[in-house]
Scaffold this active site. Structure first.
Site, PDB file in Angstrom:
ATOM      1  N   CYS A 398       0.816  -1.214   0.000  1.00  0.00           N
ATOM      2  CA  CYS A 398       0.000   0.000   0.000  1.00  0.00           C
ATOM      3  C   CYS A 398       0.855   1.271   0.000  1.00  0.00           C
ATOM      4  CB  CYS A 398      -0.917  -0.006   1.205  1.00  0.00           C
ATOM      5  SG  CYS A 398      -2.208  -1.227   1.040  1.00  0.00           S
ATOM      6  N   GLU A 540      -2.736  -4.055  -6.039  1.00  0.00           N
ATOM      7  CA  GLU A 540      -4.061  -4.440  -5.524  1.00  0.00           C
ATOM      8  C   GLU A 540      -5.148  -3.450  -5.918  1.00  0.00           C
ATOM      9  OE1 GLU A 540      -4.253  -4.976  -1.313  1.00  0.00           O
ATOM     10  OE2 GLU A 540      -3.017  -6.767  -1.369  1.00  0.00           O
TER      11      GLU A 540
END
Ligand code: AHR
Length: 816
Positions: A398, A540
């Site tokens: 992330c 993602e």
């Protein structure tokens, strides 16, 4: 809008009335369960039943993790193309609506979140809570889907902790494993690598060797979203007999605007830093202190004593220094520790009442990994190197795509002099100095012989973003649309950002003399090109239209300019679902060479999905399993998680012709600062605690091959029940560099399994040496370490007793 209303109409009126006792038609009543769409159903529109126990069929993925992901006012209808269309208000705080479609209410396309207009709001209001008359077969298919998922969930809930009941009567037994070199295939020689992310203090306060916390006074309440009142420019610092202010006037560099202006009220006034949970020092070791200092105009030179002091205030190392200039000047000095101390503080003591300014106060051990300045913590770096990773993926996770458009990790902000880098909040709610930047990552890869695998954002931030607006925030704007996006002031256009990615490739691979970015790399201390081969785009991400457009743009530009770079796409955070399906679709359509799969799942999933890659199409992109881990119910890195991960690696090896790379995640966690559990390596300032999962990765990393040899398992007439058979897995590879043959066997049973290996690649009288390493322990064991022994072999047959709950690696060295 007409189309939408037409759809609503079709869905509510076209089907004839149902017959309750022999239904052809039935009714569905959509409702929200948590953040997802669930149904009640009825065969007569009078008596209603909850479908699938309230199972949701599509969950809102808009905005920040947790309670901020919502679904309100769902409006479901068939559109004029016969697709179910779901619209909802994902969060009333924002002026966006959510929309996605499905052919069957089961398989959904990725969600998009366009701006909410009054017209859309009106039509959502009109159609919400509609009862839909549908063919009974549709209701049946939804119920079947729920039953299938229930059964699957039950199967995948399997845990080794129940084995005393499951295998109550199981006794030790014998098996034969035969390997046939005539039946073999080439596999990836890069299968095991590492995923590195600055999560759980993995970089700052972790792998990065810096010992001073908040060295640049750039900590900001934004780092922690204002949740810690102490967190700010003076965090980790304290003053005594002095006053201090944080100033931004005339800083060393605009990228590092804050510094401290310190006024000693008397001799002996101090400014101290606690480091990351204390500054550990070792007797006899040298520590390099540096800072930028500036004295006040019209004041004399500032006389300072700098020391490292233990908890009792005893000085473990001391040096004197003077600040003599009215302009920022860098000072460097060496502190030598006279004793071991696990937790000291850096104390800067003023010799007299005076005022001076400091910034970039930094302390590194002289002994960093491979001795680099601004280097890595040696013991942690060595622990990673000992895994023998074939590649290092960085900087996330992330962290790569960041919390909002302004928090995307931009590689250019992470190179060059430390005071010119651009520190910023870390998505895991702390601070990134970016002292461990692209140069340091590439250097580390070179030092350990691993391929660098940088992952850059796809022009969109994390779909879970919360900073500066929710979700993907429309992505970076293309220059042509700049003015239209007024809410978010962009730092970059897509065109500029894509050029930055091309510049990265030139920086990594360009000639030091003839290319601009190659020259910048050389000026930074590395004239030789790094030889970058792989580049990840996106992490993602939600495969929205916003993403698709940007990914495609970046991918085509790279392909056009650098066709040899192996680009890795992204297919969402799960092993199934809309991002997985449509991420794969997009990558296949574009001809992307590789995609990055992620999944964190229970041990039972790994046991029951061993054929996951067996059926993958070999003509589609290759797989990089970029993040995975087995998560037990207790979320601990223990033998149960390690064994199921080992089992999975054996299945990856068997599929090493389609799975090109894999990396466990996350790698590092500083104790007391975990954002995530489990991790592979835990550490504090002085010690490193390895896990069973680390050892499995290490056994596989140190014993990888490039050729897979098929094998067969047989028993002496004993029929192994399925639940026993699936607890045994094996793989055999050869390594062309060493000529060694490596057999790996996972025994996830509570009993010993006596194995006879039949190695078809050895002659009957051939001599060889085997190195046998075994990791074993009860499922909850977190301290297990591998045991290694040497054994002489003669001929093709080799007995090996597989201990209960064990992972065994047999390395056969034919060359004596
Ligand atoms: O590995 C931890 C996190 O898990 C990564 O940052 C992210 O990519 C995934 O969701």
């Amino acid at each position: 809008m007409k189309k939408i209303l037409l759809g609503v109409l079709l869905a509510t009126t076209l089907f004839p009335v149902a017959y309750a006792d022999n239904p052809i038609r039935g009714w569905l009543k959509p409702y929200v369960n948590g953040r997802g769409l669930a149904f009640e159903f009825s065969s007569d529109s009078l008596n209603w039943e909850v479908l699938g126990g309230g199972r949701t069929f599509v969950d809102s993925d808009f905005g920040t993790w947790g309670a901020e992901k919502k679904m309100a006012d769902p409006c479901l209808f068939l559109n004029e193309n016969g697709l179910w269309t779901l619209m909802w208000i994902p969060n009333p705080r924002y002026h966006q609506y959510a929309i996605c479609t499905s052919p069957d209410l089961i398989h959904w396309k990725p969600q998009d979140y366009p701006p909410l207009t009054d017209e859309i709001q009106r039509s959502i209001n009109e159609c919400r809570q509609t009862t839909l008359q549908v063919p009974w077969s549709l209701i049946e298919s939804l119920r079947e889907r729920c039953s299938y998922l229930d059964a699957r969930d039950q199967r995948n809930a399997e845990t080794l902790l129940d084995d005393d009941k499951r295998f109550a009567d199981l006794q030790p037994f014998n098996i034969h494993l035969s390997f046939d070199p005539a039946s073999s295939k080439d596999i990836s020689d890069k299968l095991i690598g590492v995923f590195f992310e600055d999560i759980s203090w993995g970089a700052d306060g972790g792998l990065y060797g810096e010992l001073i916390q908040n060295r640049d006074f750039e900590y900001s309440p934004d780092d922690v979203m204002g949740r810690n009142p102490d967190w700010g420019p003076l965090y980790a610092w304290s003053i005594d007999k002095a006053s201090a202010e944080i100033s931004t006037q005339n800083p060393i560099h605009a990228n590092n605007p804050h510094y401290i202006r310190f006024t000693a009220k008397e001799a002996g006034a101090t400014l101290s830093n606690t480091g990351y949970d204390g500054i550990p020092v070792k007797k006899g070791e040298e520590y390099l202190l540096s800072f930028f200092g500036r004295k006040e105009a019209r004041m004399g030179n500032a006389q300072l004593t700098v020391s490292l002091q233990d908890d009792s205030g005893k000085r473990i190392a001391t040096a004197n220094v003077r600040i003599t200039s009215n302009d920022w000047k860098k000072k460097e000095l060496t502190l030598k520790a006279s004793a071991d101390a696990s937790s000291t503080r850096l104390v800067i003591e003023s010799g007299e009442p005076q005022t001076f300014c400091l910034d970039m106060v930094s302390l590194f051990p002289r002994h960093t990994f491979k001795g680099h300045r601004n280097g890595l913590r040696a013991d942690l770096a060595q622990t990673i190197a000992d895994l023998h990773p074939k590649f290092v993926r960085f900087p996330g996770g992330c962290v790569a795509h960041g919390d909002g458009l302004h928090n995307m990790y931009l590689w250019k902000n992470t190179i060059g002099p430390l005071e010119e880098r651009v520190p910023m909040p870390n998505i895991w709610r702390y601070h990134q100095t970016l002292g461990l930047g692209y140069m340091e990552y590439f250097q580390f890869c070179e030092d350990i012989g691993a391929e660098p695998l940088p992952v850059v954002p796809a022009g969109v931030p994390c779909q879970n973003s919360s900073w500066g607006g929710p979700g993907q925030q429309g992505g970076l704007p293309f220059a042509s649309t700049l003015r239209m996006n007024e809410e978010i002031e962009p730092t970059l256009t897509m065109e500029q950002y894509t050029q930055d990615i091309l510049d990265l490739i030139e920086w990594a691979n360009g000639d030091a003399h003839s290319t601009k970015w190659g020259r910048i790399r050389a000026q930074g201390g590395h004239p030789k090109p790094f030889g970058l081969k792989y580049l990840g785009i996106g992490n993602e991400d939600l495969i929205s239209e916003v993403f698709t457009e940007r990914f495609t743009y970046i991918y085509n530009k790279i392909k056009e300019r650098y066709p040899d770079i192996i680009v890795c796409g992204t297919v969402g955070p799960f092993f199934e679902g809309s991002d997985y399906t449509y991420g794969w679709q997009l990558a296949t359509d574009l001809g992307v060479p590789m995609v990055d799969e992620h999944y964190y799942l229970g041990p039972g999933w790994f046991i029951n999905n061993q054929d996951f890659y067996d059926h993958y199409d070999r003509n589609r992109p290759k797989v990089y399993l970029g993040e995975y881990a087995s998560h037990t119910n207790s979320r601990q890195n223990c033998m149960e998680s390690a064994l199921t991960e080992g089992l999975h690696i054996l299945n990856l090896e068997r599929n090493g012709d389609v799975v090109a790379m894999s990396s466990y995640a996350p790698l590092l966690c500083r104790e007391g600062h975990g954002n995530w559990n489990p991790d592979m390596i835990y550490f504090n300032g002085t010690d490193i605690h390895l896990t069973p999962g680390y050892y499995v990765q290490q056994l596989c990393g140190q014993n990888s091959g490039d050729h897979y040899i098929n094998g067969a398992l047989s028993t002496d007439g004993l029929r192994l029940p399925e639940n026993v058979r699936k607890r045994l897995a094996y793989s055999c590879v050869s390594d062309s560099e060493s000529g060694d043959i490596i057999v790996k066997i996972a025994n996830l049973l509570p009993v010993e399994v006596n194995t006879e290996l039949n190695l078809g690649m050895l002659q009957d009288d051939e001599k060889a040496k085997a190195i046998v390493s075994t990791l074993s322990g009860q499922p909850t064991d977190r301290q297990a370490t591998p045991v290694t022994r040497n054994q002489d072999l003669i001929g093709a047959h080799f007995p090996c007793a597989l201990q209960p709950y064990s992972f065994t690696v047999i390395r056969i060295c034919k060359k004596q």
